[in-house]
Write an enzyme that holds these catalytic residues in place. Structure first.
Site, mmCIF file in Angstrom:
data_model
loop_
_atom_site.group_PDB
_atom_site.id
_atom_site.type_symbol
_atom_site.label_atom_id
_atom_site.label_comp_id
_atom_site.label_asym_id
_atom_site.label_seq_id
_atom_site.Cartn_x
_atom_site.Cartn_y
_atom_site.Cartn_z
ATOM 1 N N TYR A 70 14.434 13.366 13.315
ATOM 2 C CA TYR A 70 13.126 12.733 13.091
ATOM 3 C C TYR A 70 12.371 13.476 11.988
ATOM 4 C CZ TYR A 70 8.124 11.933 13.702
ATOM 5 O OH TYR A 70 6.791 11.676 13.460
ATOM 6 N N LYS B 119 11.064 12.535 7.881
ATOM 7 C CA LYS B 119 9.715 12.725 7.307
ATOM 8 C C LYS B 119 9.798 13.552 6.022
ATOM 9 C CE LYS B 119 7.446 10.418 10.365
ATOM 10 N NZ LYS B 119 6.920 9.118 9.975
ATOM 11 N N SER C 237 4.118 14.426 9.236
ATOM 12 C CA SER C 237 3.879 15.116 10.507
ATOM 13 C C SER C 237 3.904 16.620 10.285
ATOM 14 C CB SER C 237 5.004 14.721 11.469
ATOM 15 O OG SER C 237 5.047 15.595 12.563
HETATM 16 P P1 NAD Z 1 4.138 4.003 17.423
HETATM 17 O O1 NAD Z 1 5.562 3.938 17.854
HETATM 18 O O2 NAD Z 1 3.092 3.731 18.426
HETATM 19 O O3 NAD Z 1 3.907 3.041 16.168
HETATM 20 C C1 NAD Z 1 4.919 2.747 15.248
HETATM 21 C C2 NAD Z 1 4.953 1.239 15.073
HETATM 22 O O4 NAD Z 1 5.950 0.923 14.103
HETATM 23 C C3 NAD Z 1 5.338 0.505 16.362
HETATM 24 O O5 NAD Z 1 4.413 -0.541 16.594
HETATM 25 C C4 NAD Z 1 6.722 -0.045 16.074
HETATM 26 O O6 NAD Z 1 6.933 -1.267 16.723
HETATM 27 C C5 NAD Z 1 6.706 -0.173 14.559
HETATM 28 N N1 NAD Z 1 8.010 -0.078 13.894
HETATM 29 C C6 NAD Z 1 8.953 0.895 14.036
HETATM 30 N N2 NAD Z 1 10.016 0.619 13.249
HETATM 31 C C7 NAD Z 1 9.721 -0.529 12.593
HETATM 32 C C8 NAD Z 1 10.398 -1.315 11.627
HETATM 33 N N3 NAD Z 1 11.624 -0.989 11.194
HETATM 34 N N4 NAD Z 1 9.807 -2.413 11.153
HETATM 35 C C9 NAD Z 1 8.583 -2.780 11.577
HETATM 36 N N5 NAD Z 1 7.884 -2.091 12.489
HETATM 37 C C10 NAD Z 1 8.459 -0.968 12.994
HETATM 38 O O7 NAD Z 1 3.939 5.443 16.761
HETATM 39 P P2 NAD Z 1 2.601 6.172 16.324
HETATM 40 O O8 NAD Z 1 2.374 7.318 17.245
HETATM 41 O O9 NAD Z 1 1.521 5.200 16.101
HETATM 42 O O10 NAD Z 1 3.085 6.787 14.943
HETATM 43 C C11 NAD Z 1 2.807 6.153 13.705
HETATM 44 C C12 NAD Z 1 3.411 6.987 12.585
HETATM 45 O O11 NAD Z 1 2.861 8.301 12.629
HETATM 46 C C13 NAD Z 1 4.921 7.152 12.670
HETATM 47 O O12 NAD Z 1 5.436 7.130 11.364
HETATM 48 C C14 NAD Z 1 5.079 8.537 13.268
HETATM 49 O O13 NAD Z 1 6.304 9.126 12.905
HETATM 50 C C15 NAD Z 1 3.909 9.263 12.656
HETATM 51 N N6 NAD Z 1 3.458 10.411 13.431
HETATM 52 C C16 NAD Z 1 3.125 10.247 14.745
HETATM 53 C C17 NAD Z 1 2.717 11.352 15.496
HETATM 54 C C18 NAD Z 1 2.366 11.208 16.942
HETATM 55 O O14 NAD Z 1 2.330 12.227 17.637
HETATM 56 N N7 NAD Z 1 2.077 10.024 17.459
HETATM 57 C C19 NAD Z 1 2.641 12.615 14.887
HETATM 58 C C20 NAD Z 1 2.978 12.731 13.548
HETATM 59 C C21 NAD Z 1 3.388 11.624 12.817
HETATM 60 C C1 UD1 Z 2 5.500 16.819 19.170
HETATM 61 C C2 UD1 Z 2 6.760 16.565 18.389
HETATM 62 C C3 UD1 Z 2 6.522 16.918 16.941
HETATM 63 C C4 UD1 Z 2 5.308 16.181 16.386
HETATM 64 C C5 UD1 Z 2 4.112 16.550 17.251
HETATM 65 C C6 UD1 Z 2 2.859 15.862 16.779
HETATM 66 C C7 UD1 Z 2 8.451 16.988 20.099
HETATM 67 C C8 UD1 Z 2 9.522 17.917 20.578
HETATM 68 N N1 UD1 Z 2 7.801 17.375 18.973
HETATM 69 O O1 UD1 Z 2 5.265 18.186 19.125
HETATM 70 O O2 UD1 Z 2 7.645 16.563 16.160
HETATM 71 O O3 UD1 Z 2 5.065 16.576 15.061
HETATM 72 O O4 UD1 Z 2 4.403 16.157 18.606
HETATM 73 O O5 UD1 Z 2 2.711 14.661 17.387
HETATM 74 O O6 UD1 Z 2 8.205 15.935 20.677
HETATM 75 N N2 UD1 Z 2 4.396 20.353 27.074
HETATM 76 C C9 UD1 Z 2 4.506 20.697 28.401
HETATM 77 N N3 UD1 Z 2 4.902 19.740 29.301
HETATM 78 C C10 UD1 Z 2 5.180 18.459 28.934
HETATM 79 C C11 UD1 Z 2 5.056 18.117 27.557
HETATM 80 C C12 UD1 Z 2 4.674 19.087 26.664
HETATM 81 O O7 UD1 Z 2 4.268 21.839 28.783
HETATM 82 O O8 UD1 Z 2 5.554 17.645 29.795
HETATM 83 C C13 UD1 Z 2 3.924 21.363 26.117
HETATM 84 C C14 UD1 Z 2 4.895 21.680 24.990
HETATM 85 O O9 UD1 Z 2 5.774 22.709 25.360
HETATM 86 C C15 UD1 Z 2 3.926 22.060 23.861
HETATM 87 C C16 UD1 Z 2 2.688 21.215 24.132
HETATM 88 O O10 UD1 Z 2 2.774 20.830 25.499
HETATM 89 O O11 UD1 Z 2 3.571 23.408 23.975
HETATM 90 C C17 UD1 Z 2 2.600 19.965 23.283
HETATM 91 O O12 UD1 Z 2 3.822 19.238 23.402
HETATM 92 P P1 UD1 Z 2 3.986 17.763 22.772
HETATM 93 O O13 UD1 Z 2 2.855 16.913 23.180
HETATM 94 O O14 UD1 Z 2 5.365 17.305 23.116
HETATM 95 O O15 UD1 Z 2 3.850 17.995 21.213
HETATM 96 P P2 UD1 Z 2 4.627 19.029 20.259
HETATM 97 O O16 UD1 Z 2 5.730 19.692 20.966
HETATM 98 O O17 UD1 Z 2 3.602 19.856 19.589
#
Ligand code: NAD
Ligand code: UD1
Length: 346
Positions: free
Chosen positions: A147, A151, A123
């Site tokens: 978190y 990572k 991330s």
């Molecule tokens: P998500 O929660 O929708 O998907 C994660 C999946 O993993 C879920 O289906 C959950 O049930 C499963 N899971 C969690 N722990 C588990 C375990 N111990 N065993 C088996 N299954 C398990 O999340 P996502 O948004 O799809 O994120 C996927 C990956 O990307 C994660 O590693 C997350 O940290 C990373 N990531 C997400 C974002 C984001 O904004 N969504 C940003 C950066 C990185």
């Molecule tokens: C979040 C995660 C970060 C992850 C990134 C990518 C948090 C605190 N951080 O970051 O670890 O890497 O997503 O997925 O969750 N905002 C509002 N109102 C809201 C929600 C958000 O104004 O109700 C603003 C925030 O202040 C920010 C922007 O929207 O400026 C994006 O926020 P968000 O979607 O939570 O993502 P990040 O904070 O970038």
């Protein structure tokens, strides 16, 4: 065969669709702690293809072993993790245990079953409070919450594993802010409870489930004072994983890429585009800053373009349309199957 852990989740399910559409054989391992079995049927509906599914916790080595015994795994894409920053501050032990033990268990099984290719969901959070944008892969790394620490620790383990074993091919993909959904409108992001992240909050305001958006601060050092982020369509992100898999087949060792668009949009920019393209009003109020938030965060995605031939194709308008199509068709997420049958657009 590609093992996709967390393949029922938001990014995992979109990636499984891309894999199936490119004729990869897929086996999903997910314990459904943050997803629903309904998603599996919807992936089949979208792709008209089949895959294997194991309801297994990746931290449980004996159970996970079964997957390696019963399938010939060539590569692993590891999405399974807990991902809520705020929750990780309240429940650090759960986060360290789930995320670290899950990854370490997979690394052990890779060794035991001779699997050499591994793609990891990292991330942009590993860049900490970077003062400079766009952010390059060689910038200094740091974290501000458990978190993010999981990572960064897993990245460190991967760097050490790579030094110790030159046969391993390991990809670290650092995602910026994924939003959007598959064009069918039948899979998308559905966080538990009140969303923390911006786009799911906006779509809940659009359905009327939440009354108004709180914009966290308008005094940031940005063009309109609200926070700037690099929003990327989840389908573009999913495609980046296929490019990384293809790269791993060339035995590159350890590779690290930003997956972002390189474009920053403010909170107000996103709200305005959402309103315009979907013709729906999003009431909002400006509130105080959210602790830990930074002014600006956007990627330099040049390295992924040059080395993987990957670039994000979808713009912010399409992201807003697709997020809304998903949420409009599924205002209660995956729980209300009846509603989906009435409204499904696939
Ligand atoms: P998500 O929660 O929708 O998907 C994660 C999946 O993993 C879920 O289906 C959950 O049930 C499963 N899971 C969690 N722990 C588990 C375990 N111990 N065993 C088996 N299954 C398990 O999340 P996502 O948004 O799809 O994120 C996927 C990956 O990307 C994660 O590693 C997350 O940290 C990373 N990531 C997400 C974002 C984001 O904004 N969504 C940003 C950066 C990185
Ligand atoms: C979040 C995660 C970060 C992850 C990134 C990518 C948090 C605190 N951080 O970051 O670890 O890497 O997503 O997925 O969750 N905002 C509002 N109102 C809201 C929600 C958000 O104004 O109700 C603003 C925030 O202040 C920010 C922007 O929207 O400026 C994006 O926020 P968000 O979607 O939570 O993502 P990040 O904070 O970038």
């Amino acid at each position: 065969m590609i093992l996709v852990t967390g393949g029922a989740g938001y990014i995992g399910s979109h990636t499984v669709i891309e894999l199936l559409n490119h004729n990869y054989q897929v086996v999903i391992v997910d314990n459904l702690c943050n997803s629903s079995e309904v998603i599996l049927d919807r992936i089949k509906k979208i792709t008209d293809k089949n895959f294997k599914f194991y309801n297994i916790d990746v931290t449980q080595k004996d159970e996970l072993k079964k997957v390696f015994e019963e399938n010939h795994i060539d590569s692993i894409i590891h999405f399974a993790a807990l991902k809520a920053v705020g929750e990780s501050v309240l429940k650090p032990l759960e986060y360290y245990k789930n995320n670290l033990v899950g990854a370490l268990t997979l690394f052990e099984l890779m060794k035991e079953y001779n699997v050499n290719n591994f793609v990891f969901s990292s991330s942009a959070t590993v860049y900490g409070n970077s003062k400079i944008c766009p952010i390059r892969e060689d910038f200094q790394l740091s974290t501000t919450n458990p978190y993010g620490a999981t990572k960064l620790m897993i990245e460190d383990v991967m760097r050490d594993l790579s030094k110790a074993n030159e046969n391993l091919n390991l990809a670290i993909l650092r995602y910026f802010n994924p939003i959007g959904a598959h064009i069918s409108g039948i899979i998308g992001e559905e966080p538990n409870g009140i969303p923390n992240n911006l786009m799911p909050y906006i779509t809940k305001v659009a359905t009327g489930t939440l009354t108004e958006l709180s914009i966290f601060g308008d005094d940031y050092n940005t063009h309109d004072g609200t926070g700037v982020r690099d929003y990327i369509h989840v389908v573009d992100l999913a495609k980046g994983h296929l490019k990384a898999l293809q790269k791993l087949e060339q035995n590159p060792g350890l590779i690290t890429y930003n997956l972002g668009t390189g474009q920053g949009y403010s909170v107000l920019d996103l709200v305005k585009v959402f309103e315009e393209v979907n013709n729906i009003e999003i009431p909002y109020k400006i509130t105080s800053r959210r602790p830990g938030d930074i002014d600006m965060c956007y990627a330099d995605p040049t390295k992924a373009f040059i080395e993987l031939g990957w670039t994000a194709e979808y713009g912010i308008e399409r992201m807003c349309q697709d997020s809304w199509r998903w949420q409009r068709n599924n205002p209660y997420g995956y729980e209300k199957e009846d509603h989906f049958l009435d409204m499904g657009t696939c």
